[in-house]
Design a protein around this motif. Structure first.
Motif, mmCIF file in Angstrom:
data_model
loop_
_atom_site.group_PDB
_atom_site.id
_atom_site.type_symbol
_atom_site.label_atom_id
_atom_site.label_comp_id
_atom_site.label_asym_id
_atom_site.label_seq_id
_atom_site.Cartn_x
_atom_site.Cartn_y
_atom_site.Cartn_z
ATOM 1 N N ARG A 1 0.830 -1.202 0.000
ATOM 2 C CA ARG A 1 0.000 0.000 0.000
ATOM 3 C C ARG A 1 0.866 1.255 0.000
ATOM 4 O O ARG A 1 0.561 2.234 -0.689
ATOM 5 C CB ARG A 1 -0.943 -0.010 1.209
ATOM 6 C CG ARG A 1 -2.131 -0.945 1.034
ATOM 7 C CD ARG A 1 -2.823 -1.236 2.359
ATOM 8 N NE ARG A 1 -3.265 -0.064 3.082
ATOM 9 C CZ ARG A 1 -4.443 0.548 2.910
ATOM 10 N NH1 ARG A 1 -5.299 0.082 2.016
ATOM 11 N NH2 ARG A 1 -4.772 1.603 3.630
ATOM 12 N N ARG B 1 2.053 1.985 -3.459
ATOM 13 C CA ARG B 1 0.982 2.064 -4.454
ATOM 14 C C ARG B 1 0.955 0.828 -5.350
ATOM 15 O O ARG B 1 0.647 0.891 -6.540
ATOM 16 C CB ARG B 1 1.095 3.325 -5.327
ATOM 17 C CG ARG B 1 0.604 4.596 -4.664
ATOM 18 C CD ARG B 1 0.456 5.724 -5.679
ATOM 19 N NE ARG B 1 -0.490 5.391 -6.748
ATOM 20 C CZ ARG B 1 -1.807 5.553 -6.687
ATOM 21 N NH1 ARG B 1 -2.352 6.046 -5.583
ATOM 22 N NH2 ARG B 1 -2.570 5.229 -7.701
ATOM 23 N N PRO C 1 -4.322 0.440 -4.645
ATOM 24 C CA PRO C 1 -3.909 1.819 -4.371
ATOM 25 C C PRO C 1 -5.085 2.771 -4.544
ATOM 26 O O PRO C 1 -6.055 2.435 -5.249
ATOM 27 C CB PRO C 1 -2.827 2.105 -5.411
ATOM 28 C CG PRO C 1 -2.739 0.919 -6.286
ATOM 29 C CD PRO C 1 -3.668 -0.134 -5.812
ATOM 30 N N ARG D 1 -6.816 7.660 -8.704
ATOM 31 C CA ARG D 1 -6.290 8.984 -9.021
ATOM 32 C C ARG D 1 -7.019 9.543 -10.234
ATOM 33 O O ARG D 1 -7.460 8.805 -11.111
ATOM 34 C CB ARG D 1 -4.793 8.910 -9.336
ATOM 35 C CG ARG D 1 -3.923 8.648 -8.127
ATOM 36 C CD ARG D 1 -2.463 8.785 -8.492
ATOM 37 N NE ARG D 1 -2.065 7.784 -9.478
ATOM 38 C CZ ARG D 1 -0.930 7.844 -10.190
ATOM 39 N NH1 ARG D 1 -0.108 8.871 -10.040
ATOM 40 N NH2 ARG D 1 -0.624 6.898 -11.052
#
Length: 320
Positions: free
Chosen positions: A120, A123, A168, A171
């Motif tokens: 984690r 990522r 992750p 984004r």
């Protein structure tokens, strides 16, 4: 403490000597506030972090977790949540929820949890599998279950193994510091994305216009290369300027992004495709572009367009 850092908190409690158990939702009904994979960390002192039901059964889970810490045995808990209790936490109806409780160290090996925490931090996607009859455990790479990881869907396999995914964070890379971006960024945060705004024009991408936002003033293709977009990344281009949008589009199509959306009319997009073909992009790559960007909901204002964009990103993420 970070309320999303449940594995990290459990590992910290365990290593500090406070002991810890992890409770993980393995099955639930459709309208439940927390879905499969949701976790609650419980310390030996009864401290908690996280959630498995939004308040319906947390108290009972904590009591069971303390017993698990005492005997060192994992267990599966099954609760029927009444309509009345469900309504009290904002749901229309109740149902059944199953929760896996594992004492760290005694059942869930410390080294496995430590590898999940390290992944984690880097990522890197990681899965944790536990067979609910044999208690055999394993760590799983994304390549072994690409569709499950892409959909971010923890759950049961047909063989009785439960898969918990530790993906992750999502984004969103936005090219173009325009009005739509001002509306899209806070919406994206609410939906669980880490947004980054890319625009080489300092006057546009300024902290005054985009407070508390990660800003990149590099050329878009350079910025995307630096951000290293992956399968948990969505990219949206909004500038209407081919000199800025096209390099970003090419960079995104060379990556594993799960979504690429581009602002512009159907006519504008047709011209864009001509330019990209001239750059050597094949039809398979061009077919990944969502343009005109967003779901067709009749959006007019920047905020409405932002809603349509985030809705389409969500649709692609969840439905493929």
């Amino acid at each position: 403490m970070d309320h999303n850092a449940i594995p990290e908190i459990a590992l910290e409690w365990h290593r500090s000597g406070a002991r810890a158990a992890l409770a993980t939702v393995i099955e639930t009904w459709g309208s439940a506030p927390r879905q499969a994979g949701s976790q609650l960390a419980i310390s030996g002192a009864g401290e908690i972090m996280g959630s498995v039901s939004g308040g319906c059964v947390e108290g009972a889970v904590v009591a069971e977790a303390l017993e698990a810490l005492a005997d060192g045995e994992p267990r599966i808990l099954t609760y029927g949540v009444s309509d009345e209790n469900a309504f009290s936490v904002g749901l229309a109806c109740g149902g059944t929820i199953r929760i896996l409780v594992e004492p760290v160290g005694a059942a869930l090996p410390e080294d496995m949890l430590a590898r999940i925490v390290a992944a984690r931090a880097a990522r890197a996607p990681m899965g944790y599998g536990v067979h609910l009859e044999t208690w055999a455990r394993r760590l799983i790479a994304r390549e072994a279950m690409p569709e499950r990881f892409r959909a971010d869907k923890s759950g049961l396999e047909e063989n009785g193994e439960f898969i918990a995914l530790f993906n992750p964070p999502l984004r969103l890379l936005i090219v173009g510091a325009v009005h739509i971006a001002q509306a899209l960024i806070p919406m994206a945060r609410l939906a669980g994305y880490d947004p980054v705004l890319i625009d080489p024009r300092d006057a546009f991408a300024s902290p005054a216009r985009f407070p508390d936002t990660a800003l990149r003033h590099d050329w878009p293709d350079e910025a995307l290369a630096a951000e290293a977009p992956d399968a948990r990344t969505a990219v949206v281009t909004l500038t209407h300027d081919s000199k800025l949008d096209d390099p970003a589009i090419i960079a995104a199509l060379e990556a594993e992004v799960f979504y690429l959306g581009c602002l512009g009319s159907t006519r504008t997009h047709a011209k864009r495709l001509e330019r990209l073909r001239a750059e050597g992009l094949d039809e398979a790559r061009l077919a990944r572009i969502h343009a005109p960007v967003g779901l067709t909901i009749g959006a007019k204002t920047p905020a409405e367009i932002a809603v349509s964009i985030l809705a389409q990103i969500t649709e692609v993420l969840r439905r493929g």
